[in-house]
Design a protein around this motif. Structure first.
Motif, PDB file in Angstrom:
ATOM      1  N   UNK A  11       4.464 -63.868  84.946  1.00 43.72           N
ATOM      2  CA  UNK A  11       4.043 -65.011  84.121  1.00 43.72           C
ATOM      3  C   UNK A  11       4.798 -66.286  84.509  1.00 43.72           C
ATOM      4  N   UNK A  12       4.960 -66.462  85.805  1.00 45.69           N
ATOM      5  CA  UNK A  12       5.590 -67.648  86.384  1.00 45.69           C
ATOM      6  C   UNK A  12       7.070 -67.804  86.012  1.00 45.69           C
ATOM      7  N   UNK A  13       7.690 -66.716  85.554  1.00 48.15           N
ATOM      8  CA  UNK A  13       9.144 -66.743  85.358  1.00 48.15           C
ATOM      9  C   UNK A  13       9.855 -66.424  86.668  1.00 48.15           C
ATOM     10  N   UNK A  14       9.084 -66.220  87.730  1.00 51.28           N
ATOM     11  CA  UNK A  14       9.591 -66.034  89.091  1.00 51.28           C
ATOM     12  C   UNK A  14       8.733 -66.872  90.020  1.00 51.28           C
ATOM     13  N   UNK A  15       9.246 -67.102  91.220  1.00 50.12           N
ATOM     14  CA  UNK A  15       8.448 -67.845  92.192  1.00 50.12           C
ATOM     15  C   UNK A  15       8.499 -67.137  93.544  1.00 50.12           C
ATOM     16  N   UNK A  16       7.458 -67.290  94.344  1.00 48.48           N
ATOM     17  CA  UNK A  16       7.394 -66.588  95.631  1.00 48.48           C
ATOM     18  C   UNK A  16       8.586 -66.928  96.521  1.00 48.48           C
ATOM     19  N   UNK A  17       9.023 -65.931  97.287  1.00 53.84           N
ATOM     20  CA  UNK A  17      10.163 -66.108  98.184  1.00 53.84           C
ATOM     21  C   UNK A  17       9.774 -65.648  99.578  1.00 53.84           C
TER      22      UNK A  17
ATOM     23  N   UNK B 148       8.515 -60.665  80.783  1.00 53.09           N
ATOM     24  CA  UNK B 148       7.804 -61.939  80.916  1.00 53.09           C
ATOM     25  C   UNK B 148       7.055 -62.320  79.642  1.00 53.09           C
ATOM     26  N   UNK B 149       6.512 -61.313  78.929  1.00 45.60           N
ATOM     27  CA  UNK B 149       5.785 -61.589  77.691  1.00 45.60           C
ATOM     28  C   UNK B 149       6.719 -62.163  76.627  1.00 45.60           C
ATOM     29  N   UNK B 150       7.929 -61.605  76.543  1.00 44.71           N
ATOM     30  CA  UNK B 150       8.903 -62.114  75.582  1.00 44.71           C
ATOM     31  C   UNK B 150       9.287 -63.549  75.893  1.00 44.71           C
ATOM     32  N   UNK B 151       9.511 -63.827  77.172  1.00 43.26           N
ATOM     33  CA  UNK B 151       9.897 -65.179  77.576  1.00 43.26           C
ATOM     34  C   UNK B 151       8.817 -66.177  77.189  1.00 43.26           C
ATOM     35  N   UNK B 152       7.565 -65.826  77.476  1.00 44.28           N
ATOM     36  CA  UNK B 152       6.447 -66.718  77.135  1.00 44.28           C
ATOM     37  C   UNK B 152       6.349 -66.915  75.627  1.00 44.28           C
TER      38      UNK B 152
END
Length: 532
Positions: free
Chosen positions: A323-329, A263-267
């Motif tokens: 880091x919001x690269x996923x969303x709740x399911x 997630x840090x890399x994506x951000x």
């Protein structure tokens, strides 16, 4: 930094990418191959002696290799979600009950070794997977086949045990990959990394001590199919970890990187500070979930599972870990797939420790409940350990649980999970095909791939068969909704989050927005080069 959106038609299986950054240079292999970096590992083990054998391979990384080297009768198209003929010229049900499926092959098909491909090879391939019946393989996808007949060299007919409108989708998966009957044994796996297929590429494996260093895909001169190749060669290079992968991309040693980025890399990449690299964000159907052993002395108690469901904070996982690269399911069926309902939210609402306390007390469960959660350390990305640390804190801070966590390498984790050695454990799922059936049947049928003891006859004997009788898939919605509500009631599995997909590439690479479809299929044939 310029940020632009490429708008594509909205449909399951399509990508709607968001591109970041611009620039003019890129790296390449000495032989001109487009180099794709990945942290996915391919290692020969006792439990996985044949990672690229269609009778055994049943996880996303291996399937991506198979999809680029083998053909199937049907395939998902570049645009849309309905399967189209690939090795076949036409396929379709020949009866009203969806129990007989007939395909006509393309004339003159050959494997990469120049052997002819006929209907007998199709029959051999599917019967081989059914006969080997490896418990870790994809046999459950095609287990509804009763018998197969061939009519000459080009006609093959599948007779099904029960009606199944999703059968064309299953023929589009590597579970039905066509192997050369002269190169593969009927009752034994083809150990090692060799493949003999008729797909868009041939494969050269570079390995050391049973571990793949890189895979080189070269255009197959014998290929006949509906795919259009935009390159002659692609190298899939295995990197140690996401840090090494990003370093190689910035240095121009690789052209593109896929799974798995942190997630840090994506951000960081999303900021577009490196003008030569662009980040592509696209929708995905990857999901993560907890599995409970419903026969375990602790996890087997429904009140314990429901209490976990009442406590877990998916928003916190998506925000703080990913880091919001996923969303709740809140269902095993992702929100981007037809028939999805938020059954777990409807049943349990927002995280509520007091509700969990009442649930445990009413069932006479003593607290704190001792429970171990197990996860794999090297299969689903670098944030998995953080995810389970967060789950541990969420449960323990209520005072209702005394949770410990344990990380296990995938080569040990998968066989141990299959043998039922874990009380509760984390798994991920990348869909085999974009239909709600593929988010229900693999988990809740009698021959489910998890080897779970959970047995709900209403689901596997009534509701799943009902959904498969509906050729018009919207007609199956009510049955799928009932399945989701039952799972929220019993909690044999607990859905956690649905992921987005990201690809980072040097800006000399074209087709990046098509590199992955929503089912996370790595479409190497879409990649090309530009001069700036």
């Amino acid at each position: 930094m310029n940020r632009k959106t490429l708008a594509l038609p909205a449909a399951i299986g399509l990508l709607v990418p968001v591109l970041a950054a611009c620039g003019a240079t890129g790296g390449s292999a000495a032989d001109g191959a487009i180099v794709v970096g990945t942290t996915e590992q391919f290692v020969l083990t006792k439990d996985n002696p044949a990672p690229f054998d269609p009778a055994l391979a049943y996880e996303m990384a291996s399937w991506n290799v198979l999809r680029n080297t083998f053909q199937t009768l049907m395939a998902l198209p570049r645009s849309g979600s309905e399967p189209v003929p690939e090795a076949a010229t036409k396929c379709g049900f020949s009866d009203r009950r969806n129990e007989q499926y007939r395909c006509t092959l393309r004339e003159g098909l050959k494997f990469s070794n120049d052997n002819l491909l006929t209907a007998e090879d199709v029959k051999f391939s599917v019967e081989r997977t059914l006969g080997i019946e490896d418990p870790n393989g994809p046999v459950s996808l095609i287990s509804n086949i009763d018998r197969i007949e061939t009519l000459g060299d080009l006609e093959v007919v599948f007779h099904l045990k029960k009606p199944d409108a999703t059968f064309p989708y299953k023929l589009a998966t590597p579970a039905a990959a066509i192997v050369d009957s002269q190169s593969y044994k009927r009752r034994a796996l083809r150990d090692g990394f060799e493949v003999s297929g008729s797909g868009p590429y041939t494969l050269e494996t570079r390995e050391k001590d049973g571990s793949v260093q890189s895979l080189v895909f070269t255009r197959n001169r014998n290929y006949q199919g509906q795919l259009k190749l935009r390159n002659d060669k692609v190298e899939l290079r295995i990197l140690r970890d996401s840090t090494a992968m990003e370093k190689a991309l910035k240095a121009g040693e690789i052209d593109l990187m896929t799974r798995s980025m942190s997630p840090e890399q994506i951000a960081r990449l999303a900021k577009g500070e490196d003008k030569d690299i662009e980040l592509v964000e696209m929708p995905g159907q990857e999901i993560r979930y907890l599995v409970f052993d419903t026969e375990h002395p602790v996890a087997g108690r429904k009140a314990v599972r429901r209490a976990v469901a009442q406590i877990v904070d998916r928003q916190e996982l998506a925000r703080d870990v990913y880091a919001r690269s996923a969303r709740p399911l809140y269902s095993m069926i992702p929100s981007s797939v037809d028939a999805h309902v938020n059954s777990f939210f409807n049943r349990y609402g927002e995280p509520d420790a007091d509700a969990a306390r009442r649930t445990l007390a009413s069932a006479g469960v003593e607290t704190p409940v001792k429970l171990e959660l197990t996860y794999t350390t090297d299969h689903y990305g670098p944030a998995t350990a953080m995810e389970f640390e967060s789950l541990q804190k969420q449960l323990n801070r209520t005072g209702l649980f005394d949770v410990t966590i344990k990380g296990v390498p995938w080569k040990t984790f998968r066989p141990s999970q299959t043998e039922g050695e874990y009380a509760a454990y984390g798994m991920g799922w990348f869909p085999d095909f974009p239909d709600p059936d593929n988010f229900t049947a693999p988990f809740f049928s009698e021959d489910n791939f998890l080897n779970s003891p959970y047995d709900n006859k209403e689901i596997h004997s009534q509701l799943i068969p009902e959904t498969r009788q509906q050729a018009e898939r919207t007609g199956a919605t009510k049955s799928f909704e009932e399945i989701q509500d039952i799972i929220a009631e019993d909690v044999p599995l607990l859905p956690l989050w649905q992921g987005k997909q990201y690809v980072a590439a040097r800006n000399t690479v074209t087709g990046v927005e098509w590199a992955l479809n929503s089912s996370s299929v790595l479409q190497l044939w879409e990649l090309g080069r530009t001069v700036g």
